[in-house]
Write a protein that holds these residues in place. Structure first.
Motif, PDB file in Angstrom:
ATOM      1  N   ARG B  50       0.895  -1.082   0.087  1.00  0.00           N
ATOM      2  CA  ARG B  50       0.122  -0.175   0.021  1.00  0.00           C
ATOM      3  C   ARG B  50       1.063   1.269   0.063  1.00  0.00           C
ATOM      4  O   ARG B  50       0.330   2.382  -0.268  1.00  0.00           O
ATOM      5  CB  ARG B  50      -1.044  -0.077   1.166  1.00  0.00           C
ATOM      6  N   HIS B  51       2.180   1.001   0.560  1.00  0.00           N
ATOM      7  CA  HIS B  51       2.908   2.214   0.386  1.00  0.00           C
ATOM      8  C   HIS B  51       3.364   2.812  -0.734  1.00  0.00           C
ATOM      9  O   HIS B  51       4.011   3.674  -1.157  1.00  0.00           O
ATOM     10  CB  HIS B  51       4.161   1.945   1.351  1.00  0.00           C
ATOM     11  N   GLY B 161      -5.962   5.634   4.197  1.00  0.00           N
ATOM     12  CA  GLY B 161      -4.563   5.163   4.224  1.00  0.00           C
ATOM     13  C   GLY B 161      -4.319   3.767   4.772  1.00  0.00           C
ATOM     14  O   GLY B 161      -3.455   3.245   4.344  1.00  0.00           O
ATOM     15  N   GLN B 162      -5.302   3.228   5.572  1.00  0.00           N
ATOM     16  CA  GLN B 162      -4.820   2.075   5.919  1.00  0.00           C
ATOM     17  C   GLN B 162      -6.009   1.004   6.021  1.00  0.00           C
ATOM     18  O   GLN B 162      -5.864  -0.210   6.532  1.00  0.00           O
ATOM     19  CB  GLN B 162      -4.475   2.134   7.556  1.00  0.00           C
ATOM     20  N   GLN B 171      -5.778   1.294  -0.693  1.00  0.00           N
ATOM     21  CA  GLN B 171      -4.979   2.083  -1.468  1.00  0.00           C
ATOM     22  C   GLN B 171      -4.711   1.246  -2.935  1.00  0.00           C
ATOM     23  O   GLN B 171      -4.471   1.809  -3.971  1.00  0.00           O
ATOM     24  CB  GLN B 171      -3.737   2.459  -0.829  1.00  0.00           C
ATOM     25  N   TYR B 234      -1.435   9.506   1.720  1.00  0.00           N
ATOM     26  CA  TYR B 234      -0.269   9.685   2.595  1.00  0.00           C
ATOM     27  C   TYR B 234      -0.838  10.058   4.077  1.00  0.00           C
ATOM     28  O   TYR B 234      -0.117   9.462   5.074  1.00  0.00           O
ATOM     29  CB  TYR B 234       0.692  10.602   1.876  1.00  0.00           C
ATOM     30  N   GLN B 237      -2.247   7.620   6.041  1.00  0.00           N
ATOM     31  CA  GLN B 237      -1.117   6.347   6.376  1.00  0.00           C
ATOM     32  C   GLN B 237      -0.411   6.777   7.453  1.00  0.00           C
ATOM     33  O   GLN B 237      -0.008   5.955   8.365  1.00  0.00           O
ATOM     34  CB  GLN B 237      -0.267   6.209   5.151  1.00  0.00           C
ATOM     35  N   TYR B 238      -0.056   8.051   7.396  1.00  0.00           N
ATOM     36  CA  TYR B 238       1.081   8.108   8.545  1.00  0.00           C
ATOM     37  C   TYR B 238       0.281   9.286   9.506  1.00  0.00           C
ATOM     38  O   TYR B 238       0.927   9.888  10.460  1.00  0.00           O
ATOM     39  CB  TYR B 238       2.190   9.134   7.890  1.00  0.00           C
TER      40      TYR B 238
END
Lengths: 825, 332
Positions: B50-51, B161-162, B171, B234, B237-238
């Motif tokens: 996914r990254h 994101g997750q 994603q 992003y 995710q972060y």
């Protein structure tokens, strides 16, 4: 003159073919020393191919060339000019940003004066003298791009004479000259011939040939027809030999009574002045021809009608309704299409398929929604190709594999698919074999017969006369004649196209304006610098307006200055380098480590500079050898070099430098900070290099026009290598100063500084497209960047906004430069 | 066989070559991961992939941009700007996180549109324009919060994101959708054909009455939109936005495109190739992480990869040299 002697030039069995078309077939002729030898033939007869072969622009497939009895091997224009052969083309290939004098002398090397530096006084004097010998005089210091075609042509002739060419080819030299200028040219030609220079004069103007030539060679369809004394041949006889066939065979235009008016131009005038006050009208069923010489403005007229060029005034009326928005897409929708003159440059998409080339204009309108129906496209294309008798293997093959004639048919197909009412064709049969020519003429005839209209531009007189129902002649931007070809003498039409004594060359007023504008831009730069300084001084007098602060600003500008100068060199030579921030970091690290390990100071500095030069060279090598665009290379090395730096420093900060190293940038020498002295030295060195050395001038030339540079034999690869390597070396030196003045080098050193370097260079007058750049411009750019940064700090704006302003600055400057350039042309 | 047949063979050969490289990397992965080819390791890989979605999504419009002979160096800054605007709209202005994401996307789209306007109507070189806007947008992103990150976004947003959708990370679905759209546009619409023609011969494109300025404008604007979407991913995710996010992303995205076979000079495009490029670079990074290759060397590897890939592109393309063209024989 008539004693039996070796011919100056002898051609034996010269042949050349391009993609299936035989341009020259077994041509043999000789040119005597000291004679003026005319070369005539219709379009496509092989004249320019012959000239190109002897002057090294192309290589013959077969045949030999002898110069004064010696076998001549020309593979490159440099070979020809070394052998004493010079050529003056119709459209001079030159360096627009370099002065005219430089253009004239660059090929043989600019004169060197004291201390091994270029002697500009002598350069200008020699150029002026060369031009005076032609009976002209004009400014040789002006950038060549600002001068009219006429002047550039004359200058080229003067340069050729100055180089003491033994054999001089003149290709349609009088096309861009006024009557008066032509007369002076002819005098010069006579004088040169008397001095023993041999001249080959290529021209369509038969009266000129009769006046100044001793003998004339006639070519037809790539073959040598006849060489004879001019006295023994009348114009009629020459024309007969040139054409050599019944006109009715080639041009089957059937007469038709014209229908409704399709297009009417009312007193249209071009914004750039290439045509003025033109009025015409085209009706259904007719082919309206426009004949004229190069520069008469016909192509510009067609482009403007199609909406590719802006009109200053006048009305374009379609079916009696004036059009408001002149734009190619809207013209096409309303039934008017344009087939351009130069199919390679403006017509075909070389690597793409025949189907795409043929359907590109109708793609959108044929799509249900946005999806393409491939099957329909292929079928329609195949059907039309069969109708037009296009010779191809598969509709999916790339178009560049087809012969010129077939390519042209595909372009015709493209426009026919749009079902237009009016087809404007510009030189429909240029560079095409006879068979295809006849087929295209038949096509246009059929098409007009079906009730469409055709506006045909042609500089092929027999074609213009044979194919047109009515024939207009354009001369120097105006309509100079309206003929019914069936009832007119060819000679009358040809004469109408010739400029007369009262006509003037293109106004030089606008050109002088362009030069003034460029000067103004540079001046305004200095003014901006001063204004900014004044504003800041008023805003924060205690913080800003002290001498020590000024010195601080100037000193802190040293590092950006070095980088800006490096960027100037690279950009001016036609490249770009966005890895300089990483190069600085790496070199600063190298220097810092060396100093901390007690290396002698000069060694440490040298290490840094050499490292920089090596890194820059690597960028250059990857660009040149790998044939990759420098932006990609330096984008990649940006990361690689930064990574290398982290390896070299093992991710530790480098600091704690010994005092003797810090002294490099501390203190005052005679009251001035050392960095300022270094800056001055670098600016002086940079100025000397860019202005007074041959290598520097060649570097600028290569960026100004890579093609022209190639023609005169400049080594582009070597010069680019020098530019990148020097940029790297300067950046390495900047790294030394960074380490010395900041005392710390870490992984974030100089991150993003490449942008500052480019901004400073661009602001300082270095055009991003290459060919210009000065050391002092880089200095001013760097100072301006520092002032902005200093100003932001003083005004309390956070440093994080710096990138924002730098970016905006680049955008504004580039935008303004672009507008200025467009206004000048 | 004629040249076009050979050319097509080459292109197909390249994608097979890339697939082969990908397979090799996969085998390497099974060797380096503890336990080898297990469900656990595979699901870790899938999770990690996914990254790659951010670079993956952006590489699609970048392929089209490069195919037109242009380039967009400001993508990383657009992502940063989109992310920071999202953060500020939620954190400082107090908007609902979803509206904030929309705002971020709109701003990023606007940024792309500015690129497109200057490169299209403005007729400036995209290289210079995006070099400058790279700094402008990053500067804006930084200046907005004086380089302070925004953190602790609401958990409801994490899903972007997750989250998962039908078993696979969300994603990947987003990335896949963008890719499929890109392939559709490139191969089945008049827009794709026109973009290729534009890259092959920009002057002829204008003379062929193609809406060049509009095409460029919308292309770069679409790029901005995708950047805004990537920014939302992003941030989710972060769980926050910071102004330095995705520094160097432009190099990675361009690397994927170049690796995939699309040439810098324009006139051709392969989104499938680009996809393979993303996967290759992603797998390469994953494998390097598995064997604990120092992160600081990764830009070196990336840079080297770009150069090698670009050289390969040029060499392969040069093998299909253009033949001398008839127009050299201009009227004599």
């Amino acid at each position: 003159m008539n004693r039996p002697t070796l011919p100056r030039l002898e051609l034996q069995g010269l042949s050349k073919s391009y993609g299936g078309v035989q341009s020259l077939a077994d041509v043999s002729l000789d040119v005597r020393p000291g004679e003026v030898h005319g070369l005539v033939g219709e379009n496509g007869a092989g004249k320019s191919t012959l000239v190109k072969i002897v002057t090294g622009a192309v290589t013959a497939d077969a045949g030999n060339i002898y110069l004064d009895g010696d076998r001549l091997h020309v593979r490159h224009p440099r070979d020809a000019s070394d052998a004493g052969i010079a050529v003056v083309h119709q459209e001079a290939e030159l360096f627009p940003h370099l002065s005219l004098a430089e253009n004239m002398l660059l090929g043989q090397g600019l004169p060197i004066g004291r201390w091994g530096l270029i002697d500009w006084k002598q350069t200008y004097t020699r150029a002026e003298q060369a031009i005076e010998r032609l009976g002209e005089s004009f400014a040789v210091r002006t950038p060549a791009g600002n001068l009219s075609v006429a002047r550039r042509t004359l200058a080229e002739i003067a340069a050729a004479v100055d180089q003491q060419a033994r054999l001089l080819f003149l290709d349609e030299p009088s096309a861009a000259l006024t009557h008066l200028e032509s007369e002076r040219l002819f005098e010069q030609i006579r004088r040169l011939a008397a001095d023993g220079v041999t001249i080959v004069y290529v021209s369509h103007r038969l009266e000129e040939i009769q006046r100044i030539c001793d003998r004339v060679t006639i070519l037809r369809d790539g073959r040598h027809v006849l060489t004879g004394d001019v006295e023994s041949l009348s114009t009629k006889q020459i024309v007969a030999h040139m054409v050599g066939r019944e006109l009715s065979q080639v041009f089957p235009k059937t007469s038709i009574s014209p229908g409704d008016e399709v297009l009417r131009l009312e007193r249209v005038t071009d914004t750039a002045g290439r045509f003025r006050d033109v009025s015409l009208s085209v009706h259904r069923g007719e082919i309206l021809g426009i004949y004229g010489l190069v520069g008469a403005g016909r192509t510009e007229l067609a482009e403007a009608t199609f909406g590719l060029r802006p009109l200053a005034s006048g009305c374009v009326c379609l079916h009696d309704r004036p059009i408001r928005a002149l734009h190619p897409a809207s013209m096409m929708r309303q039934g008017v299409v344009y087939l351009p003159e130069d199919r390679l440059v403006h017509g075909i998409f070389g690597q793409l398929s025949l189907t795409l080339n043929a359907t590109i204009a109708v793609l959108r309108s044929w799509c249900p929604g946005i999806l393409v129906n491939r099957q329909r496209n292929v079928t329609a294309t195949r059907d039309l190709f069969d109708e037009l008798r296009v010779k191809y293997r598969a509709v999916s093959q790339p178009i560049h594999l087809l012969s010129g004639g077939n390519q042209q048919k595909v372009l015709f197909a493209r426009w026919l698919l749009t079902e237009p009412d009016l087809l404007i064709v510009d030189e429909p049969t240029r560079g095409i074999d006879v068979q295809a020519k006849i087929e295209l003429h038949r096509l246009m005839d059929q098409w007009a017969g079906a009730g469409k209209a055709v506006l045909m531009i042609s500089s092929d007189l027999p074609e213009a006369i044979g194919m047109s129902d009515r024939l207009l002649v354009m001369r120097e931007g105006r309509i100079a004649g309206d003929f019914l070809p069936r009832e007119t003498d060819e000679a009358e039409v040809a004469e109408a196209a010739l400029p007369d004594a009262t006509s003037l060359a293109v106004a030089t007023g606008s050109r002088a304006q362009a030069a003034a504008v460029q000067w103004l831009r540079q001046l305004s730069l200095v003014a901006a610098l001063v204004m900014l300084a004044v504003v800041l001084a008023i805003a924060e007098p205690e913080k800003f307006a002290s001498l020590s602060n000024f010195q601080d600003v100037a000193a802190s500008a040293a590092i950006p200055l070095l980088m800006a100068l490096g960027a100037t060199l690279v950009i001016a030579s036609g490249g770009i380098d966005i890895s300089v921030g990483s190069i600085l970091a790496l070199c600063a690290a190298v220097c810092g480590i060396a100093v901390n390990r007690q290396f002698p100071l000069p060694v440490a500095v040298l290490l840094a500079v050499v490292s920089g030069a090596l890194l820059g060279s690597l960028n250059a090598l990857l660009t040149i050898v790998g044939k990759i665009h420098p932006i990609i290379v330096t984008l990649a090395t940006l990361g690689v070099y930064r990574g290398l730096m982290r390896v070299v420093t093992a991710e530790k900060r480098i600091e704690g430098f010994p005092d003797h190293f810090r002294l490099l940038t501390e203190g005052y020498w005679c009251g001035v900070r050392p960095l300022i002295w270094y800056s001055l030295a670098v600016v002086v060195a940079g100025t000397v290099f860019l202005r007074y050395t041959r290598m520097g001038r060649s570097l600028l030339a290569v960026g100004d026009s890579p093609h022209a540079a190639d023609m005169i034999g400049l080594d582009r690869a070597r010069l680019q290598l020098v530019a990148f390597a020097t940029c790297g070396a300067l950046t390495g030196l900047a790294g030394v100063f960074w380490a010395a003045s900041y005392g710390i080098v870490d992984t974030y050193t100089a991150e993003g500084w490449e942008l500052k370097a480019i901004a400073a260079a661009v602001v300082g007058g270095c055009l991003i497209t290459g060919g210009t750049g000065t050391a002092w411009g880089a200095a001013i750019g760097a100072l301006l960047m520092e002032l902005i940064r200093n100003g932001l700090v003083i005004l309390g704006v956070s440093a994080y906004w710096e990138g924002f302003f730098v970016g905006l600055l680049i955008l504004s400057v580039v935008f303004v430069d672009h507008r200025l350039r467009r206004a000048a042309t | 066989m004629n040249a076009s047949g050979i050319l097509r063979r080459l292109l197909r050969a390249r994608e097979w070559l890339l697939a082969l490289v990908l397979a090799v990397l996969f085998i390497w992965f099974t060797c380096s991961a503890r336990g080898g080819l297990t469900v656990h390791n595979l699901s870790n890989l899938l999770n990690w992939s996914r990254h790659w979605a951010v670079a993956g999504m952006l590489s699609v419009p970048m392929t089209l941009i490069i195919a037109t002979g242009g380039i967009d160096l400001s993508v990383a800054s657009l992502v940063a700007l989109g992310g920071m605007v999202l953060g500020v709209l939620w954190g400082k202005v107090g908007w609902n996180i979803w509206w904030a994401a929309g705002g971020g996307m709109m701003v990023a789209t606007f940024g792309g549109a500015v690129n497109g306007w200057l490169s299209g109507r403005g007729k400036l070189a995209p290289l210079v324009v995006t070099l400058a806007t790279m700094a402008v947008y990053r500067g804006l992103a930084m200046g907005m919060t004086e380089s302070k990150p925004i953190t602790n976004i609401p958990a409801s947003f994490y899903v972007v994101g997750q989250g998962h959708l039908w078993g696979a990370p969300l994603q990947l679905w987003l990335w896949g959708t963008v890719t499929v759209l890109g392939i559709l546009v490139l191969h089945r619409t008049w827009i794709g054909d026109s973009l290729i023609a534009l890259g092959e011969n920009p002057r002829a494109a204008r003379y062929a009455a193609l809406p060049v300025d509009a095409l460029i404008f919308w292309l770069y604007a679409a790029n901005g939109l995708v950047a805004g979407l990537a920014a939302a991913v992003y941030v989710a995710q972060y769980t926050g936005a910071n102004p330095n996010m995705e520094m160097g992303l432009e190099l990675k995205v361009i690397a994927c495109v170049v690796l995939g076979g699309t040439r810098i000079t324009g006139g051709n495009a392969s989104i499938v190739g680009t996809l393979l490029g993303v996967l290759i670079i992603g797998m390469l990074e994953y494998n390097l992480d598995l064997i604990e290759f120092p992160k600081k060397y990764q830009p070196v590897v990336m840079g080297g990869l770009v150069i090698v890939a670009a050289i390969m592109n040029e060499t392969l393309a040069r093998r299909d040299e253009r033949s001398p063209i008839a127009v050299e024989g201009q009227p004599a």
